[in-house]
Design an enzyme around this catalytic site. Structure first.
Site, mmCIF file in Angstrom:
data_model
loop_
_atom_site.group_PDB
_atom_site.id
_atom_site.type_symbol
_atom_site.label_atom_id
_atom_site.label_comp_id
_atom_site.label_asym_id
_atom_site.label_seq_id
_atom_site.Cartn_x
_atom_site.Cartn_y
_atom_site.Cartn_z
ATOM 1 C CB THR A 84 82.411 -19.126 6.885
ATOM 2 O OG1 THR A 84 81.041 -19.598 6.428
ATOM 3 C CG2 THR A 84 82.987 -20.505 5.798
ATOM 4 C CB ALA A 105 77.461 -24.098 0.945
ATOM 5 N NE ARG A 133 83.901 -12.297 2.434
ATOM 6 C CZ ARG A 133 82.838 -13.322 2.911
ATOM 7 N NH1 ARG A 133 81.843 -12.637 2.366
ATOM 8 N NH2 ARG A 133 82.800 -13.492 3.744
ATOM 9 C CG ASP A 163 75.101 -8.075 0.257
ATOM 10 O OD1 ASP A 163 74.350 -7.074 0.111
ATOM 11 O OD2 ASP A 163 75.639 -9.410 0.597
ATOM 12 C CD GLU A 177 82.671 -5.243 2.413
ATOM 13 O OE1 GLU A 177 81.584 -5.895 0.800
ATOM 14 O OE2 GLU A 177 82.743 -5.946 3.483
ATOM 15 C CG HIS A 202 78.838 -7.750 3.544
ATOM 16 N ND1 HIS A 202 80.578 -7.945 3.491
ATOM 17 C CD2 HIS A 202 78.533 -8.854 3.519
ATOM 18 C CE1 HIS A 202 80.037 -8.737 3.407
ATOM 19 N NE2 HIS A 202 79.895 -9.766 3.823
ATOM 20 C CB ALA A 204 73.706 -11.479 1.237
ATOM 21 C CD1 TRP A 205 76.491 -10.614 5.629
ATOM 22 C CD2 TRP A 205 75.815 -12.030 7.887
ATOM 23 N NE1 TRP A 205 76.394 -9.975 6.570
ATOM 24 C CE2 TRP A 205 76.054 -10.385 8.162
ATOM 25 C CE3 TRP A 205 75.747 -13.030 8.970
ATOM 26 C CZ2 TRP A 205 76.459 -9.754 9.408
ATOM 27 C CZ3 TRP A 205 76.027 -12.680 10.089
ATOM 28 C CH2 TRP A 205 76.036 -10.893 10.310
#
Length: 319
Positions: A74, A157, A235, A259, A264, A286, A288-289
């Protein structure tokens, strides 16, 4: 037919079905791309697909055939949008593909901390439960979510999805708008200090920008209840990690789940890795997505963006 390259396919997972791009032309897939490899890899292509590889003027200037950059995410902060606009290189992103995945991971992280799941699993598997004289064990009491206050920083969202789920558990939901522009009549909007003071759970679902960088520091962590938990699925960099480590060591809050981190992969000297009571902190890399379904949606959306571009249509176009 287009010449396409994927610069960091490894970030999409080895199970990602990148063959979906074959119908557009020839596809060169690179697992990873170092900064010094970018210029050579994109110089003759029409379309670049990148997740985190940085594409700035110095790497784009020799890519004379480049027509489209597809960001496999995104956020587009790794792309020089001004230069792309100047060169008339279209840039697309993908929004909304990971909402349900991040929602699920938010609650997974919370429950892991809130119900001391690591402790109880270890208690049973270590053989201690087998020695017990009673059927249950109350060493680590836990609370219900019902009737607690859940504060959300960033009601986009994902934030809205978390708010709806929290409400289903019987929580009172309040939120803080990091942009100052979000007014949602369904939930109470409060100032950040009020949110931190009254919330039992604080979850962050905001982007990193000038308004959010270092937003949660030691002084703001001190405002929180000692029984509160903070979750960051926005973030890294929104929470000051030195300050969070100090707050956890001092028992200013009950726990934290992250997360995302400022760097990173995590730096080996990150202060969070050395806190006194590691059970107060839960960190995932990282992910979660990254449910299987979310990553499939992401790849499929990129393919649709390329298709729309070939047909002269605008779809998820950033510039």
């Amino acid at each position: 037919m287009l010449k396409i390259c994927v610069l960091d396919a490894k970030t999409l997972g080895e199970d990602a079905q990148l063959s979906v791009f074959d119908r557009f032309g020839t596809v060169e897939i690179y697992a990873e791309t170092r900064p010094d490899e970018v210029v050579e890899r994109i110089k003759d292509v029409d379309v670049v697909i990148t997740n985190k590889v940085v594409l700035k003027e110095e790497t784009l200037k020799d890519a004379s055939k480049l027509k489209l950059i597809c960001v496999a995410a995104t956020g587009t902060n790794n792309i020089d949008l001004d230069y792309a606009l100047k060169r008339k290189i279209a840039v697309t992103n993908v929004a909304g593909y990971s909402t349900m995945s991040v929602l699920q991971h938010t609650f997974a992280m919370l429950f892991y901390l809130m119900e001391s799941l690591h402790y109880y699993d270890k208690y049973v598997k270590s053989g201690e439960y087998a020695k017990s004289s009673i059927f249950t064990h109350h060493e680590r009491p836990f609370h219900e979510l019902y009737d607690k206050t859940w504060g959300i920083i960033g009601l986009g969202a994902i934030g809205k999805a978390v708010a709806n789920a929290a409400q289903a558990f019987g929580c009172k939901v309040v939120y803080y708008s990091t942009s100052g522009k979000n007014n949602n009549s369904q939930y109470e909007r409060v100032e950040l200090e009020s949110l931190l003071k009254e919330s039992d759970i604080v979850s962050i679902h905001a982007p990193l920008n000038n308004s959010t960088k270092g937003l949660i520091d030691y002084n703001r962590l001190r405002l929180m209840k000692r029984s509160a938990v903070i979750l960051n699925l926005g973030r890294g960099g929104i929470i000051k990690e030195d300050d969070l480590a100090r707050a956890l060591d001092e028992g200013l809050i009950s726990g934290a789940a992250l997360d995302v981190l400022e760097n990173e992969p995590v730096n080996s000297d990150n202060p969070l890795l050395g806190i006194k009571n590691s059970e107060r902190l839960f960190i995932t890399p990282h992910i979660a997505w990254a449910s299987i379904e979310a990553r499939k949606r992401l790849v499929d959306e990129i393919a649709l963006n390329i298709e729309a571009f070939t047909q002269g249509k605008e779809r998820n176009r950033v510039c």
